[in-house]
Motif scaffolding. Structure first.
Motif, PDB file in Angstrom:
ATOM      1  N   SER A  34     -51.663 -94.778 -62.980  1.00 17.78           N
ATOM      2  CA  SER A  34     -51.539 -94.532 -64.126  1.00 17.78           C
ATOM      3  C   SER A  34     -51.670 -92.918 -64.224  1.00 17.78           C
ATOM      4  CB  SER A  34     -52.521 -95.125 -65.107  1.00 17.78           C
ATOM      5  OG  SER A  34     -53.803 -94.930 -64.621  1.00 17.78           O
ATOM      6  N   ASN A  35     -51.988 -92.076 -63.438  1.00 18.55           N
ATOM      7  CA  ASN A  35     -52.342 -90.562 -63.375  1.00 18.55           C
ATOM      8  C   ASN A  35     -52.011 -90.197 -62.058  1.00 18.55           C
ATOM      9  OD1 ASN A  35     -54.399 -91.991 -62.173  1.00 18.55           O
ATOM     10  ND2 ASN A  35     -55.830 -90.397 -62.814  1.00 18.55           N
ATOM     11  N   SER A  36     -52.013 -89.090 -61.851  1.00 16.79           N
ATOM     12  CA  SER A  36     -51.842 -88.433 -60.520  1.00 16.79           C
ATOM     13  C   SER A  36     -52.978 -88.073 -59.868  1.00 16.79           C
ATOM     14  CB  SER A  36     -50.848 -87.038 -60.686  1.00 16.79           C
ATOM     15  OG  SER A  36     -51.504 -86.015 -61.476  1.00 16.79           O
ATOM     16  N   ALA A  37     -52.887 -87.863 -58.578  1.00 16.26           N
ATOM     17  CA  ALA A  37     -54.311 -87.252 -57.790  1.00 16.26           C
ATOM     18  C   ALA A  37     -54.559 -86.044 -58.549  1.00 16.26           C
ATOM     19  CB  ALA A  37     -53.886 -87.343 -56.468  1.00 16.26           C
ATOM     20  N   ARG A  38     -53.761 -85.287 -58.986  1.00 18.16           N
ATOM     21  CA  ARG A  38     -54.366 -83.837 -59.455  1.00 18.16           C
ATOM     22  C   ARG A  38     -55.128 -84.239 -61.022  1.00 18.16           C
ATOM     23  NH1 ARG A  38     -48.878 -80.196 -59.252  1.00 18.16           N
ATOM     24  NH2 ARG A  38     -49.075 -79.628 -57.037  1.00 18.16           N
ATOM     25  N   ASN A  39     -54.583 -85.269 -61.565  1.00 14.55           N
ATOM     26  CA  ASN A  39     -55.407 -85.538 -62.710  1.00 14.55           C
ATOM     27  C   ASN A  39     -56.399 -86.749 -62.535  1.00 14.55           C
ATOM     28  OD1 ASN A  39     -53.841 -83.579 -64.262  1.00 14.55           O
ATOM     29  ND2 ASN A  39     -52.033 -85.004 -64.190  1.00 14.55           N
ATOM     30  N   TYR A  53     -62.739 -88.020 -53.714  1.00 19.57           N
ATOM     31  CA  TYR A  53     -61.452 -88.530 -54.178  1.00 19.57           C
ATOM     32  C   TYR A  53     -61.091 -89.776 -53.855  1.00 19.57           C
ATOM     33  CZ  TYR A  53     -61.445 -84.121 -56.858  1.00 19.57           C
ATOM     34  OH  TYR A  53     -61.766 -82.884 -57.627  1.00 19.57           O
ATOM     35  N   LEU A  54     -60.982 -90.801 -54.645  1.00 19.96           N
ATOM     36  CA  LEU A  54     -60.332 -92.434 -54.332  1.00 19.96           C
ATOM     37  C   LEU A  54     -59.316 -92.836 -55.343  1.00 19.96           C
ATOM     38  CD1 LEU A  54     -63.915 -93.562 -53.517  1.00 19.96           C
ATOM     39  CD2 LEU A  54     -62.262 -92.893 -51.819  1.00 19.96           C
ATOM     40  N   SER A  55     -58.522 -93.736 -54.760  1.00 16.40           N
ATOM     41  CA  SER A  55     -57.537 -94.526 -55.657  1.00 16.40           C
ATOM     42  C   SER A  55     -58.028 -95.928 -55.651  1.00 16.40           C
ATOM     43  CB  SER A  55     -56.134 -94.489 -55.194  1.00 16.40           C
ATOM     44  OG  SER A  55     -56.112 -92.935 -55.037  1.00 16.40           O
ATOM     45  N   VAL A  56     -58.058 -96.267 -56.952  1.00 15.53           N
ATOM     46  CA  VAL A  56     -58.325 -97.766 -57.107  1.00 15.53           C
ATOM     47  C   VAL A  56     -57.365 -98.591 -57.819  1.00 15.53           C
ATOM     48  CG1 VAL A  56     -60.309 -99.240 -58.108  1.00 15.53           C
ATOM     49  CG2 VAL A  56     -60.793 -96.869 -57.597  1.00 15.53           C
ATOM     50  N   PRO A  66     -53.452 -99.223 -61.242  1.00 11.85           N
ATOM     51  CA  PRO A  66     -54.354 -98.323 -60.619  1.00 11.85           C
ATOM     52  C   PRO A  66     -54.292 -97.043 -60.921  1.00 11.85           C
ATOM     53  CG  PRO A  66     -52.453 -98.966 -59.384  1.00 11.85           C
ATOM     54  CD  PRO A  66     -51.993 -99.429 -60.840  1.00 11.85           C
ATOM     55  N   ALA A  67     -55.331 -96.391 -60.441  1.00 13.24           N
ATOM     56  CA  ALA A  67     -55.672 -94.798 -60.774  1.00 13.24           C
ATOM     57  C   ALA A  67     -56.287 -94.165 -59.907  1.00 13.24           C
ATOM     58  CB  ALA A  67     -56.464 -94.785 -62.348  1.00 13.24           C
ATOM     59  N   ALA A 126     -67.017 -93.967 -41.606  1.00 11.51           N
ATOM     60  CA  ALA A 126     -66.900 -95.171 -40.973  1.00 11.51           C
ATOM     61  C   ALA A 126     -65.662 -96.068 -41.688  1.00 11.51           C
ATOM     62  CB  ALA A 126     -68.084 -96.048 -40.839  1.00 11.51           C
ATOM     63  N   THR A 127     -66.408 -96.535 -42.832  1.00 13.94           N
ATOM     64  CA  THR A 127     -65.073 -97.490 -43.425  1.00 13.94           C
ATOM     65  C   THR A 127     -64.376 -96.842 -44.557  1.00 13.94           C
ATOM     66  OG1 THR A 127     -66.875 -98.150 -44.811  1.00 13.94           O
ATOM     67  CG2 THR A 127     -66.337 -99.728 -42.862  1.00 13.94           C
ATOM     68  N   LEU A 128     -64.844 -95.572 -44.891  1.00  7.93           N
ATOM     69  CA  LEU A 128     -64.263 -95.108 -45.999  1.00  7.93           C
ATOM     70  C   LEU A 128     -64.056 -93.471 -45.821  1.00  7.93           C
ATOM     71  CD1 LEU A 128     -63.712 -95.264 -49.216  1.00  7.93           C
ATOM     72  CD2 LEU A 128     -66.107 -94.518 -49.612  1.00  7.93           C
ATOM     73  N   HIS A 129     -62.854 -93.017 -46.374  1.00  8.40           N
ATOM     74  CA  HIS A 129     -62.458 -91.512 -46.043  1.00  8.40           C
ATOM     75  C   HIS A 129     -62.110 -90.963 -47.470  1.00  8.40           C
ATOM     76  CE1 HIS A 129     -62.992 -92.515 -41.795  1.00  8.40           C
ATOM     77  NE2 HIS A 129     -61.852 -93.074 -41.846  1.00  8.40           N
ATOM     78  N   PRO A 130     -62.355 -89.613 -47.469  1.00 11.16           N
ATOM     79  CA  PRO A 130     -61.705 -89.069 -48.800  1.00 11.16           C
ATOM     80  C   PRO A 130     -60.189 -89.418 -49.005  1.00 11.16           C
ATOM     81  CG  PRO A 130     -62.950 -87.236 -47.568  1.00 11.16           C
ATOM     82  CD  PRO A 130     -63.051 -88.492 -46.614  1.00 11.16           C
ATOM     83  N   SER A 131     -59.662 -89.781 -50.212  1.00 12.88           N
ATOM     84  CA  SER A 131     -58.415 -89.911 -50.460  1.00 12.88           C
ATOM     85  C   SER A 131     -57.888 -91.361 -50.220  1.00 12.88           C
ATOM     86  CB  SER A 131     -57.281 -89.272 -50.156  1.00 12.88           C
ATOM     87  OG  SER A 131     -57.704 -87.703 -50.400  1.00 12.88           O
ATOM     88  N   ASP A 132     -58.810 -92.400 -49.666  1.00 17.95           N
ATOM     89  CA  ASP A 132     -58.549 -93.533 -49.577  1.00 17.95           C
ATOM     90  C   ASP A 132     -58.335 -94.376 -50.705  1.00 17.95           C
ATOM     91  OD1 ASP A 132     -59.058 -93.624 -46.701  1.00 17.95           O
ATOM     92  OD2 ASP A 132     -60.583 -94.728 -46.637  1.00 17.95           O
ATOM     93  N   VAL A 133     -57.491 -95.521 -50.308  1.00 15.16           N
ATOM     94  CA  VAL A 133     -57.104 -96.466 -51.406  1.00 15.16           C
ATOM     95  C   VAL A 133     -58.003 -97.766 -51.566  1.00 15.16           C
ATOM     96  CG1 VAL A 133     -55.254 -97.856 -52.488  1.00 15.16           C
ATOM     97  CG2 VAL A 133     -54.752 -95.719 -51.745  1.00 15.16           C
ATOM     98  N   LEU A 134     -58.772 -97.787 -52.464  1.00 13.43           N
ATOM     99  CA  LEU A 134     -59.653 -99.286 -52.741  1.00 13.43           C
ATOM    100  C   LEU A 134     -58.949-100.227 -53.306  1.00 13.43           C
ATOM    101  CD1 LEU A 134     -63.029 -97.265 -52.631  1.00 13.43           C
ATOM    102  CD2 LEU A 134     -61.910 -98.121 -50.850  1.00 13.43           C
ATOM    103  N   LEU A 135     -59.523-101.474 -53.179  1.00 12.17           N
ATOM    104  CA  LEU A 135     -58.908-102.453 -54.103  1.00 12.17           C
ATOM    105  C   LEU A 135     -60.012-103.234 -54.764  1.00 12.17           C
ATOM    106  CD1 LEU A 135     -57.064-104.699 -54.731  1.00 12.17           C
ATOM    107  CD2 LEU A 135     -57.216-105.533 -52.835  1.00 12.17           C
ATOM    108  N   LEU A 136     -60.363-103.584 -56.147  1.00  4.72           N
ATOM    109  CA  LEU A 136     -61.294-104.446 -56.759  1.00  4.72           C
ATOM    110  C   LEU A 136     -60.834-105.602 -56.795  1.00  4.72           C
ATOM    111  CD1 LEU A 136     -62.592-102.163 -59.677  1.00  4.72           C
ATOM    112  CD2 LEU A 136     -63.796-102.949 -57.826  1.00  4.72           C
TER     113      LEU A 136
END
Length: 164
Positions: A34-39, A53-56, A66-67, A126-136
């Motif tokens: 719904s938005n860009s990584a810049r926003n 910064y993460l995407s969900v 997702p955002a 370990a399990t998380l890095h900047p810019s990773d994509v996560l899922l709820l």
């Protein structure tokens, strides 16, 4: 109407948003950001050196788009769940979406569950890095098909259409 490749034939190589249609079938709305990584959405009061910064992506049943977000890496991982759910216009009740019997968990694209009682820093490296994509997702597991669909959607949206 000109084709994408024809329109950009003489231009310098660059990323072209108009190429998404050329790359295959369009994605369902709940698979497009719904938005860009810049926003990225987040609390502007979080200092840049504390941001991650993460995407969900949201549960498939909710059809929320997702955002991209940023969060305070020193805060509990549960803040990711709370802030993302609030952004999507959903409501939480003791870790569950209102009306759902199953707990809402946060997964990586490898299918690993992130503990929400730990700060984001505890997962970094370990399990998380900047810019990773996560899922709820509701429940304790996420299907391989769902993970594959999200990976494909992310690749399609991040893919560059370059004309030389």
């Amino acid at each position: 109407r000109q084709s994408c490749a024809r329109r950009h034939r003489l231009e310098a190589p660059r990323r072209m948003a108009c190429c998404a249609g050329c790359l295959g079938p369009s994605l369902p709305p709940h698979y497009t950001f719904s938005n860009s990584a810049r926003n990225a959405r987040g609390d502007a009061r979080i200092s840049p050196d504390k941001r991650i910064y993460l995407s969900v992506f949201f549960p498939d049943s909710e059809r929320a788009r997702p955002a991209h977000f940023f969060f305070d890496r020193t805060k509990a991982t549960s803040r990711v769940v709370e802030d993302a759910v609030a952004y999507a216009g959903l409501q939480l009740d003791r870790g569950r979406l209102v009306g759902s019997p199953e707990k809402l968990n946060l997964f990586t694209l490898e299918g690993e569950v992130l503990r929400t009682d730990l700060p984001l820093d505890a997962h970094l490296g370990a399990t998380l890095h900047p810019s990773d994509v996560l899922l709820l997702e509701k429940g304790n597991r996420v299907s391989e098909d769902r993970l594959d669909a999200i990976k494909a959607a992310v690749e399609q949206q991040n893919g560059a259409c370059v004309v030389m």
